[in-house]
Scaffold this active site. Structure first.
Site, PDB file in Angstrom:
ATOM      1  N   SER A   1      32.602  12.663 -36.440  1.00  0.00           N
ATOM      2  CA  SER A   1      31.369  13.411 -36.650  1.00  0.00           C
ATOM      3  C   SER A   1      30.297  12.530 -37.269  1.00  0.00           C
ATOM      4  CB  SER A   1      31.619  14.561 -37.620  1.00  0.00           C
ATOM      5  OG  SER A   1      32.641  15.386 -37.152  1.00  0.00           O
TER       6      SER A   1
ATOM      7  N   HIS B   1      31.580  12.624 -28.795  1.00  0.00           N
ATOM      8  CA  HIS B   1      31.605  13.665 -29.828  1.00  0.00           C
ATOM      9  C   HIS B   1      31.537  15.046 -29.193  1.00  0.00           C
ATOM     10  CE1 HIS B   1      29.463  15.479 -33.591  1.00  0.00           C
ATOM     11  NE2 HIS B   1      30.762  15.665 -33.648  1.00  0.00           N
TER      12      HIS B   1
ATOM     13  N   GLU C   1      28.114  14.727 -27.260  1.00  0.00           N
ATOM     14  CA  GLU C   1      27.133  13.754 -27.774  1.00  0.00           C
ATOM     15  C   GLU C   1      27.760  12.371 -27.555  1.00  0.00           C
ATOM     16  OE1 GLU C   1      26.510  14.065 -32.055  1.00  0.00           O
ATOM     17  OE2 GLU C   1      24.388  13.626 -31.835  1.00  0.00           O
TER      18      GLU C   1
ATOM     19  N   ASN D   1      24.918  16.089 -36.390  1.00  0.00           N
ATOM     20  CA  ASN D   1      25.257  16.349 -37.792  1.00  0.00           C
ATOM     21  C   ASN D   1      24.174  15.928 -38.784  1.00  0.00           C
ATOM     22  OD1 ASN D   1      27.745  17.771 -37.879  1.00  0.00           O
ATOM     23  ND2 ASN D   1      28.626  16.003 -36.858  1.00  0.00           N
TER      24      ASN D   1
HETATM   25  P1  NAI Z   1      42.110  18.544 -38.152  1.00  0.00           P
HETATM   26  O1  NAI Z   1      42.392  18.361 -39.614  1.00  0.00           O
HETATM   27  O2  NAI Z   1      42.198  19.895 -37.531  1.00  0.00           O
HETATM   28  O3  NAI Z   1      43.095  17.583 -37.291  1.00  0.00           O
HETATM   29  C1  NAI Z   1      43.325  16.228 -37.553  1.00  0.00           C
HETATM   30  C2  NAI Z   1      44.714  15.901 -37.005  1.00  0.00           C
HETATM   31  O4  NAI Z   1      44.890  14.480 -37.002  1.00  0.00           O
HETATM   32  C3  NAI Z   1      45.856  16.496 -37.833  1.00  0.00           C
HETATM   33  O5  NAI Z   1      46.731  17.216 -36.988  1.00  0.00           O
HETATM   34  C4  NAI Z   1      46.555  15.250 -38.410  1.00  0.00           C
HETATM   35  O6  NAI Z   1      47.961  15.404 -38.553  1.00  0.00           O
HETATM   36  C5  NAI Z   1      46.228  14.218 -37.357  1.00  0.00           C
HETATM   37  N1  NAI Z   1      46.326  12.820 -37.779  1.00  0.00           N
HETATM   38  C6  NAI Z   1      45.948  12.260 -38.945  1.00  0.00           C
HETATM   39  N2  NAI Z   1      46.187  10.928 -38.911  1.00  0.00           N
HETATM   40  C7  NAI Z   1      46.708  10.655 -37.680  1.00  0.00           C
HETATM   41  C8  NAI Z   1      47.131   9.465 -37.015  1.00  0.00           C
HETATM   42  N3  NAI Z   1      47.077   8.277 -37.623  1.00  0.00           N
HETATM   43  N4  NAI Z   1      47.610   9.566 -35.744  1.00  0.00           N
HETATM   44  C9  NAI Z   1      47.659  10.761 -35.113  1.00  0.00           C
HETATM   45  N5  NAI Z   1      47.265  11.915 -35.700  1.00  0.00           N
HETATM   46  C10 NAI Z   1      46.796  11.855 -36.960  1.00  0.00           C
HETATM   47  O7  NAI Z   1      40.678  17.884 -37.911  1.00  0.00           O
HETATM   48  P2  NAI Z   1      39.588  18.213 -36.763  1.00  0.00           P
HETATM   49  O8  NAI Z   1      38.682  19.278 -37.247  1.00  0.00           O
HETATM   50  O9  NAI Z   1      40.283  18.361 -35.474  1.00  0.00           O
HETATM   51  O10 NAI Z   1      38.717  16.869 -36.781  1.00  0.00           O
HETATM   52  C11 NAI Z   1      39.173  15.685 -36.148  1.00  0.00           C
HETATM   53  C12 NAI Z   1      38.001  14.741 -35.921  1.00  0.00           C
HETATM   54  O11 NAI Z   1      37.017  15.421 -35.118  1.00  0.00           O
HETATM   55  C13 NAI Z   1      37.277  14.296 -37.183  1.00  0.00           C
HETATM   56  O12 NAI Z   1      36.830  12.983 -37.009  1.00  0.00           O
HETATM   57  C14 NAI Z   1      36.096  15.258 -37.259  1.00  0.00           C
HETATM   58  O13 NAI Z   1      35.013  14.728 -37.962  1.00  0.00           O
HETATM   59  C15 NAI Z   1      35.757  15.408 -35.784  1.00  0.00           C
HETATM   60  N6  NAI Z   1      35.030  16.623 -35.403  1.00  0.00           N
HETATM   61  C16 NAI Z   1      35.325  17.829 -35.997  1.00  0.00           C
HETATM   62  C17 NAI Z   1      34.624  18.969 -35.635  1.00  0.00           C
HETATM   63  C18 NAI Z   1      34.950  20.284 -36.263  1.00  0.00           C
HETATM   64  O14 NAI Z   1      34.199  21.245 -36.040  1.00  0.00           O
HETATM   65  N7  NAI Z   1      36.026  20.403 -37.014  1.00  0.00           N
HETATM   66  C19 NAI Z   1      33.553  18.930 -34.623  1.00  0.00           C
HETATM   67  C20 NAI Z   1      33.375  17.640 -34.006  1.00  0.00           C
HETATM   68  C21 NAI Z   1      34.074  16.530 -34.430  1.00  0.00           C
END
Ligand code: NAI
Length: 279
Positions: free
Chosen positions: A115, A136, A148, A186
């Site tokens: 993000s 993104h 994006e 963002n």
């Molecule tokens: P989340 O917390 O739901 O999921 C992250 C996942 O990554 C978890 O299941 C975790 O176990 C896993 N993980 C951590 N380290 C790892 C590794 N080394 N190898 C494989 N898996 C690993 O987080 P979310 O919300 O899905 O966000 C993920 C990314 O997407 C972040 O960079 C966030 O900024 C971005 N993002 C989030 C949005 C949102 O609305 N939540 C929107 C757009 C982008």
């Protein structure tokens, strides 16, 4: 095409789902089996709803057959594209891209769904900055149209064209921007959410009133605090910190209430409580 996704949280599972719906062979990785199981059942439920509404011709099972769930990074060796969607924590992403740079075949493209973390820094760590880009997606991925596309300093035109085309094949609308803190989405969205949190802290209005005013008054589909709960308050805090450090202006200072809620484990929907309760 082999489409890799790393991180099976809310974003990674959504990206993997849409990629599989679009006919790609998908590999989805997380660090533990239980996260993969959670992703699989979430995808099954989402695909089931789309199927019921007549928006998916195939059965959920047929789509899921194109997804391989794994905990092993070596499985990405033959991937044509790997999209990273792990926690919004720079050192963790840098370490992953250092490893991916040596695991994935040299012509493979690496992308981050970050993000706010600088694409150029992640690109350097990967060792293949020309074939690195920001891709993104918006949350929830199966429903939101935008991708994006963020070019790093060295991203090649060929890589940008490949990602634009891939996003279109996924039924999304790609829009390009350059690598500045928070990109476009963002940089504009998060200060609004942060200001809404600050309004709660100062007692300007209740969360319900703040969301109601922004929804009805600005024609937003969702109030900023509902949206913050949906995104995850930890992710919101990380993005505000990146904006604050990267742009240097105190107008980007994270609200102390946002910081305190994250410290208390109130992360929004994913923890069951944020500005609202989801029990
Ligand atoms: P989340 O917390 O739901 O999921 C992250 C996942 O990554 C978890 O299941 C975790 O176990 C896993 N993980 C951590 N380290 C790892 C590794 N080394 N190898 C494989 N898996 C690993 O987080 P979310 O919300 O899905 O966000 C993920 C990314 O997407 C972040 O960079 C966030 O900024 C971005 N993002 C989030 C949005 C949102 O609305 N939540 C929107 C757009 C982008």
């Amino acid at each position: 095409m082999i489409f890799g996704v790393i991180g099976a949280g809310q974003m990674g599972s959504g990206i993997a789902q849409v990629a599989a719906q679009s006919g790609f062979q998908v590999i989805l990785r997380d660090v533990e089996e239980r996260f993969l199981e959670r992703a699989r059942s979430g995808m099954q439920a989402s695909l089931g709803k789309l199927h019921e509404k007549g928006r998916l011709e195939e059965t959920p099972e047929a789509v899921l057959e194109r997804v391989r769930f794994t905990t092993r990074l070596e499985d990405f060796a033959q991937a044509d594209l790997v999209v990273e969607a792990i926690v919004e924590h720079e050192p963790t992403k840098l370490e992953l891209f250092r490893t991916l740079g040596s695991v994935v075949q040299p012509q493979g493209v690496l992308a981050s769904n970050t993000s706010s973390i600088p694409i150029t820094r992640l690109a350097t760590a990967s060792g293949r900055p020309e074939r690195f880009i920001g891709m993104h997606f918006m949350n929830p991925v199966p429903l939101m149209a935008l991708v994006e596309v963020i070019r790093g300093y060295s991203t090649s035109d060929e890589t940008a064209a490949f990602i634009t085309e891939t996003a279109r094949k996924m039924g999304k609308t790609p829009i390009e921007c350059n690598d500045f803190p928070g990109f476009v989405s963002n940089r504009i969205l998060m200060p609004m959410i942060n200001e809404a949190v600050q309004c709660v802290m100062e007692g300007v209005a209740t969360p319900e009133a703040i969301d109601g005013i922004m929804k009805l008054g600005m024609n937003h589909p969702m109030g900023p605090l509902t949206l913050a709960d949906f995104i995850g308050l930890d992710t919101c805090l990380s993005i505000m910190e990146v904006l604050h450090h990267g742009l240097g202006d105190d107008k980007y200072r994270p609200s102390p209430l946002l910081r305190k809620m994250v410290q208390a484990g109130l992360l929004g929907r994913k923890s069951g409580r944020g500005f609202y309760s989801y029990a």
